[in-house]
Design an enzyme around this catalytic site. Structure first.
Site, PDB file in Angstrom:
ATOM      1  N   PRO A  92      83.826  31.915  38.085  1.00 45.42           N
ATOM      2  CA  PRO A  92      84.854  31.523  39.054  1.00 45.42           C
ATOM      3  C   PRO A  92      84.234  31.465  40.447  1.00 45.42           C
ATOM      4  CG  PRO A  92      85.292  33.732  38.178  1.00 45.42           C
ATOM      5  CD  PRO A  92      84.108  33.191  37.430  1.00 45.42           C
ATOM      6  N   LYS A 119      79.194  16.423  45.648  1.00 47.96           N
ATOM      7  CA  LYS A 119      78.113  15.490  45.960  1.00 47.96           C
ATOM      8  C   LYS A 119      77.980  14.423  44.868  1.00 47.96           C
ATOM      9  CE  LYS A 119      75.274  18.976  46.052  1.00 47.96           C
ATOM     10  NZ  LYS A 119      76.246  20.087  45.967  1.00 47.96           N
ATOM     11  N   GLY A 120      78.071  14.884  43.598  1.00 46.69           N
ATOM     12  CA  GLY A 120      77.854  13.977  42.460  1.00 46.69           C
ATOM     13  C   GLY A 120      78.760  12.764  42.544  1.00 46.69           C
ATOM     14  N   ASP A 138      78.430  22.520  45.397  1.00 50.20           N
ATOM     15  CA  ASP A 138      79.641  22.121  44.673  1.00 50.20           C
ATOM     16  C   ASP A 138      80.676  21.434  45.556  1.00 50.20           C
ATOM     17  OD1 ASP A 138      78.530  23.294  42.397  1.00 50.20           O
ATOM     18  OD2 ASP A 138      79.437  25.237  42.829  1.00 50.20           O
ATOM     19  N   GLN A 155      72.573  21.699  45.652  1.00 50.68           N
ATOM     20  CA  GLN A 155      72.951  22.911  46.404  1.00 50.68           C
ATOM     21  C   GLN A 155      73.629  22.503  47.724  1.00 50.68           C
ATOM     22  OE1 GLN A 155      69.445  23.078  44.837  1.00 50.68           O
ATOM     23  NE2 GLN A 155      70.877  23.529  43.222  1.00 50.68           N
ATOM     24  N   ALA A 171      71.759  23.191  39.623  1.00 52.18           N
ATOM     25  CA  ALA A 171      72.767  22.229  40.069  1.00 52.18           C
ATOM     26  C   ALA A 171      73.661  21.809  38.911  1.00 52.18           C
ATOM     27  CB  ALA A 171      72.079  20.997  40.647  1.00 52.18           C
ATOM     28  N   GLY A 172      74.888  21.439  39.253  1.00 52.37           N
ATOM     29  CA  GLY A 172      75.786  20.815  38.284  1.00 52.37           C
ATOM     30  C   GLY A 172      76.597  19.788  39.041  1.00 52.37           C
ATOM     31  N   HIS A 173      76.357  18.505  38.776  1.00 50.08           N
ATOM     32  CA  HIS A 173      77.007  17.439  39.527  1.00 50.08           C
ATOM     33  C   HIS A 173      77.949  16.664  38.598  1.00 50.08           C
ATOM     34  CE1 HIS A 173      73.477  17.409  42.652  1.00 50.08           C
ATOM     35  NE2 HIS A 173      74.102  18.555  42.556  1.00 50.08           N
ATOM     36  N   VAL A 192      90.508  12.082  46.901  1.00 42.82           N
ATOM     37  CA  VAL A 192      91.852  12.632  46.649  1.00 42.82           C
ATOM     38  C   VAL A 192      92.062  12.932  45.169  1.00 42.82           C
ATOM     39  CG1 VAL A 192      92.899  11.582  48.693  1.00 42.82           C
ATOM     40  CG2 VAL A 192      92.750  10.253  46.573  1.00 42.82           C
ATOM     41  N   GLY A 193      90.991  13.033  44.437  1.00 38.83           N
ATOM     42  CA  GLY A 193      91.022  13.333  43.009  1.00 38.83           C
ATOM     43  C   GLY A 193      89.611  13.148  42.493  1.00 38.83           C
TER      44      GLY A 193
HETATM   45  P1  GDP Z   1      78.542  18.914  43.263  1.00 41.97           P
HETATM   46  O1  GDP Z   1      77.675  19.994  42.724  1.00 41.97           O
HETATM   47  O2  GDP Z   1      78.545  18.891  44.762  1.00 41.97           O
HETATM   48  O3  GDP Z   1      78.248  17.560  42.697  1.00 41.97           O
HETATM   49  O4  GDP Z   1      80.039  19.287  42.845  1.00 41.97           O
HETATM   50  P2  GDP Z   1      80.524  19.840  41.397  1.00 41.97           P
HETATM   51  O5  GDP Z   1      80.540  18.713  40.452  1.00 41.97           O
HETATM   52  O6  GDP Z   1      79.793  21.061  41.001  1.00 41.97           O
HETATM   53  O7  GDP Z   1      81.993  20.345  41.764  1.00 41.97           O
HETATM   54  C1  GDP Z   1      82.944  19.506  42.302  1.00 41.97           C
HETATM   55  C2  GDP Z   1      84.163  19.492  41.370  1.00 41.97           C
HETATM   56  O8  GDP Z   1      85.237  18.905  42.064  1.00 41.97           O
HETATM   57  C3  GDP Z   1      83.945  18.649  40.137  1.00 41.97           C
HETATM   58  O9  GDP Z   1      84.690  19.169  39.062  1.00 41.97           O
HETATM   59  C4  GDP Z   1      84.501  17.288  40.549  1.00 41.97           C
HETATM   60  O10 GDP Z   1      84.969  16.532  39.445  1.00 41.97           O
HETATM   61  C5  GDP Z   1      85.666  17.728  41.393  1.00 41.97           C
HETATM   62  N1  GDP Z   1      86.043  16.801  42.468  1.00 41.97           N
HETATM   63  C6  GDP Z   1      85.255  16.046  43.272  1.00 41.97           C
HETATM   64  N2  GDP Z   1      85.999  15.408  44.194  1.00 41.97           N
HETATM   65  C7  GDP Z   1      87.287  15.774  43.969  1.00 41.97           C
HETATM   66  C8  GDP Z   1      88.531  15.460  44.601  1.00 41.97           C
HETATM   67  O11 GDP Z   1      88.615  14.738  45.585  1.00 41.97           O
HETATM   68  N3  GDP Z   1      89.663  16.058  44.076  1.00 41.97           N
HETATM   69  C9  GDP Z   1      89.616  16.895  42.999  1.00 41.97           C
HETATM   70  N4  GDP Z   1      90.761  17.427  42.569  1.00 41.97           N
HETATM   71  N5  GDP Z   1      88.471  17.196  42.388  1.00 41.97           N
HETATM   72  C10 GDP Z   1      87.321  16.651  42.869  1.00 41.97           C
HETATM   73  P1  IMO Z   2      75.067  22.150  43.159  1.00 42.98           P
HETATM   74  O1  IMO Z   2      73.929  21.157  43.279  1.00 42.98           O
HETATM   75  C1  IMO Z   2      76.623  26.123  43.984  1.00 42.98           C
HETATM   76  C2  IMO Z   2      73.716  29.395  44.213  1.00 42.98           C
HETATM   77  C3  IMO Z   2      73.802  30.462  43.149  1.00 42.98           C
HETATM   78  C4  IMO Z   2      73.315  31.662  43.935  1.00 42.98           C
HETATM   79  C5  IMO Z   2      72.228  31.072  44.824  1.00 42.98           C
HETATM   80  C6  IMO Z   2      70.815  31.230  44.270  1.00 42.98           C
HETATM   81  O2  IMO Z   2      75.861  21.991  41.919  1.00 42.98           O
HETATM   82  O3  IMO Z   2      75.884  22.159  44.404  1.00 42.98           O
HETATM   83  P2  IMO Z   2      69.494  30.061  42.282  1.00 42.98           P
HETATM   84  O4  IMO Z   2      69.786  29.991  40.804  1.00 42.98           O
HETATM   85  O5  IMO Z   2      69.386  28.722  42.937  1.00 42.98           O
HETATM   86  O6  IMO Z   2      68.323  30.930  42.598  1.00 42.98           O
HETATM   87  O7  IMO Z   2      70.778  30.820  42.913  1.00 42.98           O
HETATM   88  O8  IMO Z   2      72.536  29.689  44.944  1.00 42.98           O
HETATM   89  N1  IMO Z   2      73.590  28.006  43.713  1.00 42.98           N
HETATM   90  C7  IMO Z   2      74.581  27.116  43.722  1.00 42.98           C
HETATM   91  N2  IMO Z   2      75.885  27.248  44.063  1.00 42.98           N
HETATM   92  N3  IMO Z   2      76.155  24.916  43.597  1.00 42.98           N
HETATM   93  C8  IMO Z   2      74.849  24.764  43.264  1.00 42.98           C
HETATM   94  O9  IMO Z   2      74.302  23.567  42.992  1.00 42.98           O
HETATM   95  C9  IMO Z   2      74.011  25.901  43.292  1.00 42.98           C
HETATM   96  N4  IMO Z   2      72.701  26.108  43.017  1.00 42.98           N
HETATM   97  C10 IMO Z   2      72.450  27.403  43.294  1.00 42.98           C
HETATM   98  O10 IMO Z   2      75.115  30.616  42.681  1.00 42.98           O
HETATM   99  O11 IMO Z   2      74.342  32.128  44.777  1.00 42.98           O
HETATM  100 MG    MG Z   3      77.820  21.670  41.434  1.00 46.71          MG
END
Ligand code: GDP
Ligand code: IMO
Ligand code: MG
Length: 428
Positions: free
Chosen positions: A308, A16-17, A13, A224, A39-41, A418-419
């Site tokens: 959370p 990366k996305g 998280d 991840q 994953a959630g990007h 920055v956002g």
């Molecule tokens: P990923 O799994 O690495 O792709 O990241 P996620 O999408 O799960 O979580 C990153 C969160 O931070 C998402 O809600 C993005 O929209 C948000 N985000 C990414 N870059 C920034 C940033 O520079 N500022 C803010 N405020 N949010 C960001």
């Molecule tokens: P992205 O790609 C954050 C965490 C889970 C748990 C551990 C094992 O969005 O960054 P699993 O279901 O893979 O067996 O869970 O890894 N986890 C992540 N935490 N971002 C992710 O993906 C994750 N994928 C797995 O919360 O602690």
């Molecule tokens: Mg994610």
């Protein structure tokens, strides 16, 4: 050497996305190599927020072919749903711009039931998985009894194999006292999904090879993060795949000689979701402030599970380790805007464990949980920086923070965001 590998430098998280999206502008292919819908990007374009779980984030660009590599584990039902959902948002997805590896493994409903059962069995020591069946699917893969995506090309043999896999898993679930999975309805749903996915299935390694030979530029999309890596993370509080640089090569089937850049994506502070050690966690008002209230989509609540996220100060010990494991050529730092308004900011520069100062994390989860961070304090800034688009528009203290992080992990920081919106980015 046209491959850029993009890797999460922390516990997932990191954002990366949004950086994959940025690199995808000038790429021909975006390829995911590990994990599944754990994953959630997130990519925000104007007011539209896209959340990808399986489909590579590059799919939003018309110039890109999105590849789901052999290292992934794929829930066929959820892939069909995600394709439909993205199409509903106006994204074009066809067998011409989305390819799924015939060698990737399938997640079945039995894997999901097993994931839940194992977490229950772990009790207080639960990993806090996403309950998407990830661990059990990789377990079956390494036990050499998994189902692969390519098997969906022959519906007759696929039906037999799926039926057998579900029945075998049910025996174990019953022995352990857990509810069994329904077979007939699940087989019917998987056969329908298989028919829909058949046109997307390819030998993606050979595809990548041929495109690379012809000069294509590839972005390899990590899922991840380094600290969740099965080998290099805080075992057993990890995922079951290799999100690190080696995983990219085996998970796509490409050679090391193609790699040009290895970009680590790190958040300007630390977050972790699920169990396991997190030395700089702030279980207090600071952590709450970093997390946000949840009213903004970018606040620290899981993209996949809504949980959370645990929040804390930036951990340069872990980041230095991630740089070492992956050989980062550069770093991108996200969510710098969230640090605006803190009077002072802390960075863990080392740990102390049993009276010894450590520059790198110890290798066991138990020792990591006992490690005491040694902090350095930097002055914060009050300005809202979300409109900054060049380094000169960032406050001096923000630049000092960036510079210090780069120094502490020995890798240049080339970009900061920055956002969340696509354009909210500064190149340095
Ligand atoms: P990923 O799994 O690495 O792709 O990241 P996620 O999408 O799960 O979580 C990153 C969160 O931070 C998402 O809600 C993005 O929209 C948000 N985000 C990414 N870059 C920034 C940033 O520079 N500022 C803010 N405020 N949010 C960001
Ligand atoms: P992205 O790609 C954050 C965490 C889970 C748990 C551990 C094992 O969005 O960054 P699993 O279901 O893979 O067996 O869970 O890894 N986890 C992540 N935490 N971002 C992710 O993906 C994750 N994928 C797995 O919360 O602690
Ligand atoms: Mg994610």
């Amino acid at each position: 050497m046209p491959v850029t590998i993009l890797i999460g430098a922390q516990w997932g998280d990191e954002g990366k996305g949004r950086f994959v999206d940025w690199f995808a502008k000038s790429a021909d292919i975006v390829a995911r190599y590990s994990g599944g819908d754990n994953a959630g990007h997130t990519v925000a374009v104007g007011d539209t927020v896209y959340k990808m779980h399986l489909v590579p984030s590059g799919v939003l660009h018309a110039n890109v072919v999105a590849v789901m590599g052999n290292g992934m584990v794929i829930n066929a039902l959820n892939l069909v749903k995600e394709i439909d959902h993205l199409r509903g948002m106006g994204v074009t997805i066809t067998p011409d711009n989305l390819l799924v590896s015939s060698r990737a493994h399938l997640i079945t409903p039995a894997h999901i039931a097993q994931d839940k059962a194992r977490e229950q069995q772990r009790g207080a020591g639960a990993i806090g998985t996403t309950l998407r069946g990830i661990g059990p699917a990789y377990f079956d893969k390494t036990a050499r009894k998994g189902l692969r995506v390519g098997e969906m090309l022959n519906l007759t043999t696929f039906e037999d194999a799926l039926r057998r896999a579900l029945a075998e898993a049910n025996e174990q679930l019953a022995r352990d006292g857990f509810e069994q999975v329904e077979i007939e309805e699940n087989v019917a749903r998987y056969l329908e999904a298989a028919q829909q996915l058949q046109p997307f299935i390819r030998d993606t390694s050979i595809y990548l090879h041929e495109r690379l030979q012809a000069g294509a530029r590839v972005v390899s999309e990590g899922a991840q993060g380094t600290l969740l890596d099965i080998d290099h993370g805080s075992y057993p509080f990890v995922t079951s795949s290799s999100p690190t640089v080696g995983g990219s090569l085996t998970g796509l089937g490409i050679g090391v000689t193609h790699i040009e850049r290895v970009l680590g994506v790190a958040k300007a502070f630390s977050t972790r979701v699920g169990g396991g050690p997190m030395p700089t966690e702030q279980n207090n008002a600071i952590g709450d402030r970093l997390r946000g209230s949840g009213e903004n989509f970018w606040d620290e609540f899981g993209t996949t599970t809504g949980r959370p996220r645990r929040c804390g100060w930036l951990d340069a010990v872990m980041l230095r380790y991630a740089a070492a494991i992956n050989g980062f050529t550069e770093l991108a730092l996200t969510k710098l805007d969230v640090l605006s308004g803190f009077e002072e900011l802390k960075i863990a520069v080392a740990y102390e464990l049993d009276g010894v100062r450590m520059a790198y994390p110890p290798s066991t989860a138990e020792a990591q949980a006992r490690a005491v961070p040694i902090y350095e304090t930097l002055a914060g800034w009050t300005e809202n920086i979300s409109n900054a688009r060049q380094a000169s528009e960032l406050p001096e203290n923000a630049l000092k923070y960036i510079g210090r992080v780069a120094e502490l992990c020995g890798v240049p920081i080339r970009m900061v965001s920055v956002g969340p919106e696509r354009s909210q980015l500064v190149t340095l």
